[in-house]
Design an enzyme around this catalytic site. Structure first.
Site, PDB file in Angstrom:
ATOM      1  N   LYS A 125      -5.317  -9.036  11.558  1.00  0.00           N
ATOM      2  CA  LYS A 125      -5.225  -7.597  11.303  1.00  0.00           C
ATOM      3  C   LYS A 125      -6.607  -7.104  10.901  1.00  0.00           C
ATOM      4  CE  LYS A 125      -3.004  -4.138   8.409  1.00  0.00           C
ATOM      5  NZ  LYS A 125      -1.984  -3.871   7.389  1.00  0.00           N
TER       6      LYS A 125
ATOM      7  N   LYS B  85      -3.549  -6.979  15.660  1.00  0.00           N
ATOM      8  CA  LYS B  85      -3.455  -5.548  15.382  1.00  0.00           C
ATOM      9  C   LYS B  85      -4.816  -4.989  15.020  1.00  0.00           C
ATOM     10  CE  LYS B  85      -1.600  -2.549  11.894  1.00  0.00           C
ATOM     11  NZ  LYS B  85      -1.152  -2.516  10.536  1.00  0.00           N
TER      12      LYS B  85
ATOM     13  N   CYS C   3       0.805  -1.234   0.000  1.00  0.00           N
ATOM     14  CA  CYS C   3       0.000   0.000   0.000  1.00  0.00           C
ATOM     15  C   CYS C   3       0.834   1.278   0.000  1.00  0.00           C
ATOM     16  CB  CYS C   3      -0.997   0.002   1.155  1.00  0.00           C
ATOM     17  SG  CYS C   3      -0.248  -0.081   2.777  1.00  0.00           S
TER      18      CYS C   3
ATOM     19  N   ARG D  87      -1.721   6.254   8.028  1.00  0.00           N
ATOM     20  CA  ARG D  87      -1.894   6.470   6.583  1.00  0.00           C
ATOM     21  C   ARG D  87      -1.474   7.881   6.184  1.00  0.00           C
ATOM     22  NH1 ARG D  87      -7.421   2.862   5.780  1.00  0.00           N
ATOM     23  NH2 ARG D  87      -6.451   0.928   6.518  1.00  0.00           N
TER      24      ARG D  87
HETATM   25  C1  PBG Z   1       0.291  -1.596   5.882  1.00  0.00           C
HETATM   26  C2  PBG Z   1       0.193  -1.270   7.329  1.00  0.00           C
HETATM   27  C3  PBG Z   1      -0.706  -0.432   8.014  1.00  0.00           C
HETATM   28  C4  PBG Z   1      -0.274  -0.378   9.335  1.00  0.00           C
HETATM   29  C5  PBG Z   1       0.827  -1.214   9.441  1.00  0.00           C
HETATM   30  N1  PBG Z   1       1.084  -1.776   8.201  1.00  0.00           N
HETATM   31  C6  PBG Z   1      -1.835   0.399   7.528  1.00  0.00           C
HETATM   32  C7  PBG Z   1      -3.018  -0.181   6.915  1.00  0.00           C
HETATM   33  O1  PBG Z   1      -3.226  -1.394   6.892  1.00  0.00           O
HETATM   34  O2  PBG Z   1      -3.766   0.637   6.394  1.00  0.00           O
HETATM   35  C8  PBG Z   1      -0.888   0.442  10.437  1.00  0.00           C
HETATM   36  C9  PBG Z   1       0.001   0.759  11.592  1.00  0.00           C
HETATM   37  C10 PBG Z   1      -0.478   1.840  12.481  1.00  0.00           C
HETATM   38  O3  PBG Z   1      -1.610   2.355  12.365  1.00  0.00           O
HETATM   39  O4  PBG Z   1       0.298   2.240  13.355  1.00  0.00           O
HETATM   40  N2  PBG Z   1      -0.706  -2.360   5.362  1.00  0.00           N
END
Ligand code: PBG
Length: 327
Positions: free
Chosen positions: A198, A251, A124, A208
């Site tokens: 996740k 997470k 991403c 983001r």
């Molecule tokens: C990438 C990713 C994300 C986070 C960690 N790896 C963002 C998402 O999935 O949009 C979020 C980490 C955070 O909010 O501290 N995919």
């Protein structure tokens, strides 16, 4: 009945600091902390991330000072995210040999060879559409065509010197694909930390902004988990372990303490929990307004995550928490 010598008197064990410390069930240790770092392109960049006070995007040439400080505090590991100079539909910056994360890993390993360098493996931050995989013409994520690109990304991180790779794209089969890719490139010793459970969470908002990785269209609900589901998280955890994960992650952390506890019960591999950006921002915003006691809140947050069962805590509070431990 209410005989003072026999009925429960919890306060006996709370009388003095020494007694409280003696019976404390959960202890925080810097050994279990992992500190996330946002690495960006350019020279001598230290760009503060507005919604995350105290956290900045750093260019590669500023990493040495950062990791020297982290190591001197006794924090054993970092988790790297990259912000590339340019993006495209296939996220090619993510698996370029001289990509931002690959360069960052080399820099950190030469400054602090013993620091455990973990890399986020996702698309991403590198795709112009902001999704965690490549897209079909109809805008849906193409799961199976994304897998080899994630494997290629992981191999390129390991070849730059990463110790642990952490796939976070939530594509089905990503752990098996990455494990196979690493094995066939001869990297049989690499640790895989799977973002197993996740969730599709509002608490990634500040990240983001920090990583410039919000999807341009749509959202991530077709690949990240529904916050309402707990049993499904255990299916993800078991599947990732079966596919070759060495560590499983839950997470976010605070809204999912029950999931951390469940994962601890079903898994015999270490469980990591990610205290995400939005959780950090909420605490900082309240503290800046004088609405909570920041130091106590930080320790309470980290203690809760540990008490729920996390073996490893990924947190933006890692550095500032060290002097607060055992207060
Ligand atoms: C990438 C990713 C994300 C986070 C960690 N790896 C963002 C998402 O999935 O949009 C979020 C980490 C955070 O909010 O501290 N995919």
């Amino acid at each position: 009945m209410s005989n003072g010598h026999t009925f429960h008197r919890g306060r006996r064990l709370r009388r003095t600091p020494a007694i409280r410390s003696m019976v404390r069930e959960t202890r925080l240790s810097p050994d279990t902390f992992m500190f996330p770092i946002f690495v960006t392109h350019g020279k001598n960049v230290r760009e503060p991330i507005e919604p995350m006070p105290g956290i900045a995007q750093l260019s590669v040439d500023n990493l040495k000072a950062e990791v020297d400080e982290i190591a001197s505090l006794g924090i054993p590991s970092v988790l790297l995210f990259g912000i590339p100079e340019s993006k495209d539909s296939r996220g090619t910056g993510g698996y370029a040999k001289d990509g931002i994360v690959q360069n960052a890993v080399r820099e950190i390993k030469s400054a602090q060879p013993d620091l455990v360098v973990t890399t986020d493996v996702c698309m991403c931050e590198y795709t112009d559409h902001g999704h965690c995989g490549i897209l079909l013409p109809n805008g849906e994520v193409n799961n199976d065509e994304t897998l080899p690109l994630l494997a290629e990304t992981a191999v390129s991180h390991v070849e730059a010197g990463a110790d642990i790779v952490a796939p976070s794209a939530m594509m089905d089969g990503q752990i098996a694909a990455i494990r196979a890719g690493l094995d066939s490139a001869g990297h049989t010793e690499t640790t895989l930390m799977a973002y197993a459970a996740k969730y599709s969470s509002a608490f990634y908002g500040p990240f983001r902004v920090a990583a410039d990785s919000a999807p341009k269209q749509g959202d991530r609900r077709s690949y990240q988990m529904d916050p309402a589901n707990g049993r499904e998280a255990m299916r993800e955890v078991r599947a990732d372990i079966a596919e070759g994960a060495d560590i499983v992650m839950v997470k976010p952390a605070l809204e999912y303490l029950d999931i951390i506890r469940m994962a601890r019960r079903v898994s015999e591999v270490p469980v990591a929990a990610y205290n995400v950006s939005g959780e950090y921002s909420m605490l900082k915003a309240a503290a800046q307004n004088g609405w909570i006691d920041e130091d106590r809140a930080i320790i309470e947050v980290l203690t809760s995550i540990s008490r729920a069962g996390a073996d490893i805590i990924i947190t933006y509070h890692a550095k500032e928490a060290i002097p607060l431990i055992d207060g």
